[in-house]
Design a protein around this motif. Sequence first.
Motif, PDB file in Angstrom:
ATOM      1  N   GLU A  55       0.829  -1.209   0.000  1.00 25.84           N
ATOM      2  CA  GLU A  55       0.000   0.000   0.000  1.00 25.84           C
ATOM      3  C   GLU A  55       0.866   1.264   0.000  1.00 25.84           C
ATOM      4  O   GLU A  55       0.672   2.185  -0.782  1.00 25.84           O
ATOM      5  N   LYS A  56       1.872   1.269   0.919  1.00 24.51           N
ATOM      6  CA  LYS A  56       2.774   2.426   1.014  1.00 24.51           C
ATOM      7  C   LYS A  56       3.518   2.634  -0.299  1.00 24.51           C
ATOM      8  O   LYS A  56       3.685   3.764  -0.758  1.00 24.51           O
ATOM      9  N   LYS A  57       3.941   1.521  -0.874  1.00 23.22           N
ATOM     10  CA  LYS A  57       4.718   1.601  -2.115  1.00 23.22           C
ATOM     11  C   LYS A  57       3.864   2.215  -3.224  1.00 23.22           C
ATOM     12  O   LYS A  57       4.316   3.073  -3.987  1.00 23.22           O
ATOM     13  N   GLU A  61       4.439   5.636  -5.322  1.00 24.53           N
ATOM     14  CA  GLU A  61       4.465   5.661  -6.793  1.00 24.53           C
ATOM     15  C   GLU A  61       3.487   6.714  -7.314  1.00 24.53           C
ATOM     16  O   GLU A  61       3.815   7.503  -8.193  1.00 24.53           O
ATOM     17  N   ALA A  62       2.290   6.722  -6.753  1.00 22.51           N
ATOM     18  CA  ALA A  62       1.261   7.670  -7.199  1.00 22.51           C
ATOM     19  C   ALA A  62       1.758   9.101  -6.997  1.00 22.51           C
ATOM     20  O   ALA A  62       1.566   9.979  -7.846  1.00 22.51           O
ATOM     21  N   VAL A 111      10.472   7.317 -13.178  1.00 18.05           N
ATOM     22  CA  VAL A 111       9.067   7.547 -13.535  1.00 18.05           C
ATOM     23  C   VAL A 111       8.675   6.625 -14.687  1.00 18.05           C
ATOM     24  O   VAL A 111       7.617   5.985 -14.668  1.00 18.05           O
ATOM     25  N   ASN A 112       9.552   6.528 -15.707  1.00 17.27           N
ATOM     26  CA  ASN A 112       9.258   5.645 -16.848  1.00 17.27           C
ATOM     27  C   ASN A 112       9.115   4.196 -16.395  1.00 17.27           C
ATOM     28  O   ASN A 112       8.239   3.472 -16.859  1.00 17.27           O
ATOM     29  N   ARG A 113      10.020   3.807 -15.458  1.00 19.71           N
ATOM     30  CA  ARG A 113       9.953   2.422 -14.986  1.00 19.71           C
ATOM     31  C   ARG A 113       8.653   2.179 -14.232  1.00 19.71           C
ATOM     32  O   ARG A 113       8.004   1.142 -14.379  1.00 19.71           O
ATOM     33  N   LEU A 114       8.267   3.166 -13.411  1.00 21.07           N
ATOM     34  CA  LEU A 114       7.024   3.034 -12.648  1.00 21.07           C
ATOM     35  C   LEU A 114       5.826   2.903 -13.586  1.00 21.07           C
ATOM     36  O   LEU A 114       4.928   2.106 -13.361  1.00 21.07           O
ATOM     37  N   ASP A 203       8.624 -12.053 -22.980  1.00 21.87           N
ATOM     38  CA  ASP A 203       8.568 -10.710 -22.407  1.00 21.87           C
ATOM     39  C   ASP A 203       7.296 -10.556 -21.561  1.00 21.87           C
ATOM     40  O   ASP A 203       7.248  -9.782 -20.618  1.00 21.87           O
ATOM     41  N   ASP A 204       6.282 -11.344 -21.922  1.00 23.14           N
ATOM     42  CA  ASP A 204       5.039 -11.287 -21.157  1.00 23.14           C
ATOM     43  C   ASP A 204       5.297 -11.740 -19.711  1.00 23.14           C
ATOM     44  O   ASP A 204       4.647 -11.325 -18.778  1.00 23.14           O
ATOM     45  N   LEU A 205       6.300 -12.663 -19.577  1.00 20.49           N
ATOM     46  CA  LEU A 205       6.592 -13.195 -18.251  1.00 20.49           C
ATOM     47  C   LEU A 205       7.586 -12.317 -17.513  1.00 20.49           C
ATOM     48  O   LEU A 205       7.775 -12.442 -16.328  1.00 20.49           O
ATOM     49  N   GLU A 206       8.288 -11.478 -18.266  1.00 20.26           N
ATOM     50  CA  GLU A 206       9.352 -10.683 -17.667  1.00 20.26           C
ATOM     51  C   GLU A 206       8.771  -9.581 -16.790  1.00 20.26           C
ATOM     52  O   GLU A 206       8.920  -8.407 -17.063  1.00 20.26           O
ATOM     53  N   GLU A 207       8.070 -10.006 -15.770  1.00 16.01           N
ATOM     54  CA  GLU A 207       7.452  -9.038 -14.873  1.00 16.01           C
ATOM     55  C   GLU A 207       8.440  -8.748 -13.747  1.00 16.01           C
ATOM     56  O   GLU A 207       9.217  -9.609 -13.359  1.00 16.01           O
ATOM     57  N   GLU A 208       8.412  -7.522 -13.236  1.00 18.08           N
ATOM     58  CA  GLU A 208       9.280  -7.201 -12.096  1.00 18.08           C
ATOM     59  C   GLU A 208       8.949  -8.159 -10.956  1.00 18.08           C
ATOM     60  O   GLU A 208       7.794  -8.495 -10.733  1.00 18.08           O
ATOM     61  N   HIS A 209       9.982  -8.578 -10.222  1.00 25.97           N
ATOM     62  CA  HIS A 209       9.714  -9.386  -9.030  1.00 25.97           C
ATOM     63  C   HIS A 209       9.046  -8.506  -7.987  1.00 25.97           C
ATOM     64  O   HIS A 209       9.655  -7.562  -7.504  1.00 25.97           O
ATOM     65  N   VAL A 210       7.793  -8.787  -7.668  1.00 29.01           N
ATOM     66  CA  VAL A 210       7.141  -7.991  -6.623  1.00 29.01           C
ATOM     67  C   VAL A 210       7.749  -8.423  -5.281  1.00 29.01           C
ATOM     68  O   VAL A 210       8.249  -9.537  -5.164  1.00 29.01           O
ATOM     69  N   THR A 211       7.709  -7.519  -4.291  1.00 28.42           N
ATOM     70  CA  THR A 211       8.249  -7.901  -2.975  1.00 28.42           C
ATOM     71  C   THR A 211       7.422  -9.069  -2.455  1.00 28.42           C
ATOM     72  O   THR A 211       6.197  -9.019  -2.470  1.00 28.42           O
TER      73      THR A 211
END
Length: 884
Positions: A55-57, A61-62, A111-114, A203-211
């Motif tokens: 939530e904080k993250k 970001e927002a 920002v672009n990465r977000l 690339d569809d799988l190349e998702e950022e590792h979420v915490t």
Amino acid sequence: FPFPYTPYLIQERFMAALYGALEAGQVGIFESPTGTGKSLSLICGALSWLRDFEEKKQQEEARLLALEGNGQEEKQQLTSDEPGRPNSKDSSGEPDWITAFVQKKEEQDMVNRLKEEQIRRKKREDRLEKIRHNVQLKYTAKRKRSEEDETKRLLQLSKEVLLEGAGADVLEQLDHNEEELILAEYESDEEKKVASGLEEDDDDLEEEHVTKIYYCSRTHSQLSQFVHEVQKSPFGKDTRLVSLGSRQNLCVNEEVRRLGALQLINDRCMEMQKNKHEKKSGEEVEGKKRRVSRTVCPFYSYEQMQFLRDEVLVEVKDIEQLVALGRETKACPYYGSRYAIPAAQLVVLPYQMLLHEATRSAAGISLKDQIVIIDEAHNLIDTITCIHSAEVTGSQLCCAHSQLLQYMERYRKRLKAKNLMYIKQILYLLERFVAMLGGNVNQNPSCQAVSQTGTVLKSINDFLFQSQIDNINLFKVQRYCEKSLISRKLFGFVERYGNPATAVKTNKENQKLAGLQTFLLTLQQGSDKKGTLQSPPVEAENDQLRTASPLMQIEGFLSALTNANEDGRVILNRQDTVGQSSLKFLLLNPAVHFAKVVKECRAVIIAGGTMQPVADFREQLLSCAGVDPARVMEFSCGHVIPPENILPLILCSGPSNQQLEFTYQTRDLPQMMDETGRILCNLCNVVPGGVVCFFPSYDYEKQVYAHWEKTGLLTRLAAKKKIFQEPKKANQVEQVLVEYAKCIKRCSQPGSQMTGALLLSVVGGKMSEGINFSDDLGRCVIMVGMPYPNIKSPELQEKMTWLDKTMPRAAGQAPSRVLIENLCMKAVNQSIGRAIRHQKDYASILLLDHRYARPAIFNKLPQWIRERTQVKPAFGSAFAELRK
């Protein structure tokens, strides 16, 4: 904290401490006795933290994205409070405009990465939402799969029809069956300039590792239990959980499963994948000679595995449900579950997978800034030591040498120079290893006597020098074995030629290799009296692996030899024959392998029911791994049972005033064994239900039993309680426990002459860990003597020497002495913790040995037991307490 019922006070404290440790990025040692709801506390505490963190993250970001959208002014403000003059300098000596530019650039990149991450996250959430609410989608996917299967079947049929008319081509095809046994051209990493690209639309799988939280435990059933707890918890509906397991647990391809042994399953699976990639590259090159069709796995389908990945993320599933889903969707659960790792919030996996670096990276597990929870961690140090130790026997070494030599001779003309070079290096290594055991690879190991028997310990460097292999780069050999799949090829080769069962099918080739077959069989089980070959006996999994593919075991040993010299030892165990002798690598410093985990993770939690004595974790594991003592926190809570529900007693002497001291010198004395018998007879008269009595070893238990039989004491005991003994074989444990429980239930009926059952067990045996003696199954637990480990074992002696050299002396005690006491008390704490399993349970615990009252030993008992323990010098007052 959301909780399925009103939590105990200690659960609330546990969750608060856990939340704090995760927030502060600490290494926490958490102790919560069995029966106090530890799993639920871990789940609700950790997932509450994760929910708040996410939530904080997202808020952060927002905020950044809003700033980005609000034009330059605020950005300018964010970059620097005071816009610098063109030629002013900042503290690092850089002009201000450069600093501002770099900062802006970094911000823009962030920002672009977000933005990208948001798009990916949105895509994933939409996809999972669709699956949740749209059953139609599932049916479409299923129908599509069955249509694909039908098409494949028709294609296969038409191929076979074509082949039938091909005549000469068929002969070539049969000959080509051998094709898959030949090693592909090998390039070492330095020669590979181009890394292979990702498959299809990866690339569809190349998702950022979420915490995420990695939760690991020891056994398959403990992990399943944990997943069921998550399902029942308030987080069960909206947590993305994925269960990982070995191929042995997750493979749904029956042909591969049938191989039984884990290493064979792994290699067969890897080979099928390799075939799939080669097939692709083969199809791309037109005009080339038609490639041989090699087996590919029908479950390794990218599209089906994506579908399985999404199904896993939508709803919490344990391993059994995952396998069932894999069968139903014709998708590989082993790889499908790995695809789900990046997007998962909770990953449940076995110890080995997380603690072994190579396995970890193969599974695609990235620990950077993640949370790791290691449950049932009382044996963590031993576990890491075992995972990284390896042993090979003389017969395995000779057998591998013979197989590899025959393989090389047969395919010499077909193998590229690089392959031959590495095979010769491996052959040389095997030759030298056997020589170190005092043998010769060219003779049958079972018939070679060893002149100097005994155990010798060497440092890694000494071993490499003395075996004359210090000029070989073991890292390269290890990588070659891994990449070329040589042990798999060798297994296929032996399967075809080294086994009488297949002799009939491949008669021509067999004549060429009759020598190999005979030799291998004499190695594996010897010839029978008439000199004709026996068919190999049906072996247990480990034996099957040992005989079928010894090179796999040897690869583990080679890998162990690449540890740093000071962190391990090689034990040469020379028995009567070369075949029985062995080389063993012993890891002395488990911290080197744990350091990587602690360094990468945001926080690590080591949890268990009995973590005392904690000093081991602090010193041998954490401080050796370079963890700052300020980062380590401890949490220990009492039990939820009322104080009067447990009676721990230390008994210093028996009914005839014989002092109780079960040292190696005194425990074999007849008066000592008689006194132990008298104590048990008295207890069995007053204790209802089940009594579990732990002995320090199987041998001692056998000796005492025989003595009681001779003196008639056993008959007296059996009049009150039916006597059961812990079996040595694991597969008989269940049966004994069932009979023990039935007997206690029968005796609780009114009118029964007997009061229950007595179970004679062994510390560190099958009954001392993971088995619940709750309620009437364990109204009294007795510990006969102190289960000190065998101090004469060369492994333990080496560990003690190493500790004395590397560890500081604590409170004037040698670290080796502390180790011995800690090993003893860990075993005691595990065994006595079997009796109290829930809030309304009650039991008495008797420690028979006056040495338990010594402060150094007494203080190593779990706190909740320690604060209720009474020391009784005489038997009378102890017996009076017990009757009450």
